[in-house]
Scaffold this motif. Structure first.
Motif, PDB file in Angstrom:
ATOM      1  N   TRP A   1      41.325  59.573  62.608  1.00  0.00           N
ATOM      2  CA  TRP A   1      40.167  58.693  62.749  1.00  0.00           C
ATOM      3  C   TRP A   1      39.024  59.441  63.417  1.00  0.00           C
ATOM      4  O   TRP A   1      39.226  60.458  64.067  1.00  0.00           O
ATOM      5  CB  TRP A   1      40.523  57.435  63.545  1.00  0.00           C
ATOM      6  CG  TRP A   1      40.948  57.680  64.982  1.00  0.00           C
ATOM      7  CD1 TRP A   1      42.209  57.963  65.426  1.00  0.00           C
ATOM      8  CD2 TRP A   1      40.109  57.685  66.141  1.00  0.00           C
ATOM      9  NE1 TRP A   1      42.212  58.132  66.787  1.00  0.00           N
ATOM     10  CE2 TRP A   1      40.933  57.974  67.261  1.00  0.00           C
ATOM     11  CE3 TRP A   1      38.756  57.479  66.361  1.00  0.00           C
ATOM     12  CZ2 TRP A   1      40.432  58.048  68.566  1.00  0.00           C
ATOM     13  CZ3 TRP A   1      38.259  57.560  67.662  1.00  0.00           C
ATOM     14  CH2 TRP A   1      39.094  57.841  68.743  1.00  0.00           C
ATOM     15  N   TYR A   2      37.806  58.941  63.221  1.00  0.00           N
ATOM     16  CA  TYR A   2      36.643  59.541  63.887  1.00  0.00           C
ATOM     17  C   TYR A   2      35.771  58.446  64.470  1.00  0.00           C
ATOM     18  O   TYR A   2      35.665  57.370  63.911  1.00  0.00           O
ATOM     19  CB  TYR A   2      35.871  60.491  62.976  1.00  0.00           C
ATOM     20  CG  TYR A   2      35.349  59.980  61.645  1.00  0.00           C
ATOM     21  CD1 TYR A   2      34.063  60.321  61.236  1.00  0.00           C
ATOM     22  CD2 TYR A   2      36.119  59.208  60.771  1.00  0.00           C
ATOM     23  CE1 TYR A   2      33.563  59.919  60.017  1.00  0.00           C
ATOM     24  CE2 TYR A   2      35.634  58.793  59.555  1.00  0.00           C
ATOM     25  CZ  TYR A   2      34.349  59.145  59.183  1.00  0.00           C
ATOM     26  OH  TYR A   2      33.850  58.729  57.956  1.00  0.00           O
ATOM     27  N   GLY A   3      35.191  58.748  65.643  1.00  0.00           N
ATOM     28  CA  GLY A   3      34.504  57.698  66.389  1.00  0.00           C
ATOM     29  C   GLY A   3      33.117  58.031  66.893  1.00  0.00           C
ATOM     30  O   GLY A   3      32.231  58.425  66.129  1.00  0.00           O
ATOM     31  N   SER A   4      32.917  57.903  68.210  1.00  0.00           N
ATOM     32  CA  SER A   4      31.593  57.960  68.829  1.00  0.00           C
ATOM     33  C   SER A   4      30.823  59.242  68.540  1.00  0.00           C
ATOM     34  O   SER A   4      29.602  59.231  68.401  1.00  0.00           O
ATOM     35  CB  SER A   4      31.726  57.792  70.346  1.00  0.00           C
ATOM     36  OG  SER A   4      32.299  56.537  70.643  1.00  0.00           O
TER      37      SER A   4
ATOM     38  N   GLY B   1      26.428  57.023  63.842  1.00  0.00           N
ATOM     39  CA  GLY B   1      25.011  57.142  63.490  1.00  0.00           C
ATOM     40  C   GLY B   1      24.687  58.315  62.588  1.00  0.00           C
ATOM     41  O   GLY B   1      23.581  58.395  62.045  1.00  0.00           O
ATOM     42  N   ARG B   2      25.640  59.215  62.395  1.00  0.00           N
ATOM     43  CA  ARG B   2      25.381  60.353  61.513  1.00  0.00           C
ATOM     44  C   ARG B   2      25.504  59.934  60.044  1.00  0.00           C
ATOM     45  O   ARG B   2      26.204  59.000  59.710  1.00  0.00           O
ATOM     46  CB  ARG B   2      26.376  61.489  61.782  1.00  0.00           C
ATOM     47  CG  ARG B   2      26.193  62.163  63.131  1.00  0.00           C
ATOM     48  CD  ARG B   2      27.083  63.395  63.196  1.00  0.00           C
ATOM     49  NE  ARG B   2      27.087  64.000  64.518  1.00  0.00           N
ATOM     50  CZ  ARG B   2      27.754  65.088  64.831  1.00  0.00           C
ATOM     51  NH1 ARG B   2      28.481  65.708  63.903  1.00  0.00           N
ATOM     52  NH2 ARG B   2      27.722  65.583  66.064  1.00  0.00           N
ATOM     53  N   LYS B   3      24.823  60.671  59.174  1.00  0.00           N
ATOM     54  CA  LYS B   3      24.900  60.378  57.748  1.00  0.00           C
ATOM     55  C   LYS B   3      26.255  60.791  57.195  1.00  0.00           C
ATOM     56  O   LYS B   3      26.760  61.854  57.517  1.00  0.00           O
ATOM     57  CB  LYS B   3      23.800  61.123  56.984  1.00  0.00           C
ATOM     58  CG  LYS B   3      22.529  60.321  56.800  1.00  0.00           C
ATOM     59  CD  LYS B   3      21.623  60.995  55.804  1.00  0.00           C
ATOM     60  CE  LYS B   3      20.380  60.142  55.568  1.00  0.00           C
ATOM     61  NZ  LYS B   3      19.494  60.765  54.551  1.00  0.00           N
ATOM     62  N   THR B   4      26.817  59.938  56.377  1.00  0.00           N
ATOM     63  CA  THR B   4      28.067  60.266  55.689  1.00  0.00           C
ATOM     64  C   THR B   4      27.725  60.944  54.356  1.00  0.00           C
ATOM     65  O   THR B   4      26.555  61.032  53.971  1.00  0.00           O
ATOM     66  CB  THR B   4      28.887  59.001  55.400  1.00  0.00           C
ATOM     67  OG1 THR B   4      28.129  58.160  54.506  1.00  0.00           O
ATOM     68  CG2 THR B   4      29.168  58.243  56.693  1.00  0.00           C
ATOM     69  N   SER B   5      28.737  61.391  53.644  1.00  0.00           N
ATOM     70  CA  SER B   5      28.517  62.058  52.356  1.00  0.00           C
ATOM     71  C   SER B   5      27.894  61.129  51.323  1.00  0.00           C
ATOM     72  O   SER B   5      27.265  61.580  50.372  1.00  0.00           O
ATOM     73  CB  SER B   5      29.838  62.605  51.820  1.00  0.00           C
ATOM     74  OG  SER B   5      30.377  63.569  52.703  1.00  0.00           O
TER      75      SER B   5
END
Length: 212
Positions: A38-41, A45-49
């Protein structure tokens, strides 16, 4: 100088198509079993693919091949807890992990403290515009217009640049209003699409390379 550059780029595209790059035959798998993370904080707010902003509180996930918008059921095989997630990112690219879920999903699956867990991923629903013939392919989104006249004008310019170029007008909705998105070409690799996009850039017709 410009003509030499164009010849070079066309050569690169041809080589990628007939020899250097082997065709990709992607196949959607209905069920997968393997490790999830999993990925969190850190990424909030970063752009995904897919172009969306990652929100650690949304029920989303990253997968290496499933089309963006695919809905999947992810089950923690240790405790049988499950969640329904929407694919909006690419990854994970660590070891043999098969899916990277959002932080809130990891909490619901009860493995946020562990970091990694064995899961089963089941495909529930593919996006409405999914075409299996486009699996593993890339295209260039060259514009988005509310005016059909402007959309047709750009389409004609693209066809004039290359009469064999596949140009599609896709009807979409943005903020409750109809939008026409223009997609140019179908390429078997991102590198091939980027090379062709450079040619379009010289004519003021370039766009954004995306998965088809």
């Amino acid at each position: 100088m410009i003509n030499n550059r164009k010849c070079y780029l066309f050569t690169v595209i041809i080589l990628l198509f007939i020899g250097i790059h082997q065709p990709i035959f992607a196949q959607t798998q209905d069920i997968q079993t393997g490790e999830a993370s999993w990925y969190g904080s850190k990424y909030h707010g970063r752009k995904t693919s897919s172009g969306e902003r990652y929100n650690k509180n949304d029920m989303t996930a990253a997968h290496k091949t499933l089309p963006f918008g695919t809905k999947v059921k992810v089950t923690n095989l240790k405790n049988d807890e499950f969640v329904i997630l929407r694919i909006n990112d690419r990854g994970p690219f660590v070891g043999d992990r098969i899916i990277d879920v959002s932080e809130v999903a990891a909490k619901k699956l009860a493995f946020r403290g562990q970091g990694i867990v064995t899961v089963k991923v089941e495909v529930l629903e593919l996006p409405g515009d999914y075409n299996p013939q486009n699996a593993g392919m890339y295209t260039i989104q060259t514009g988005a217009y509310r005016s059909s006249k402007n959309a047709m004008a750009l389409s004609q310019k693209l066809k004039a640049f290359d009469k064999n170029l596949n140009v599609e007008l896709m009807e979409d909705e943005s903020k409750g209003k109809k939008v026409l998105r223009i997609r140019a070409g179908r390429f078997t690799s991102r590198q091939e699409a980027e090379a062709f996009n450079e040619l379009l850039e010289e004519e003021g017709l370039s766009g954004l390379v995306k998965e088809a």
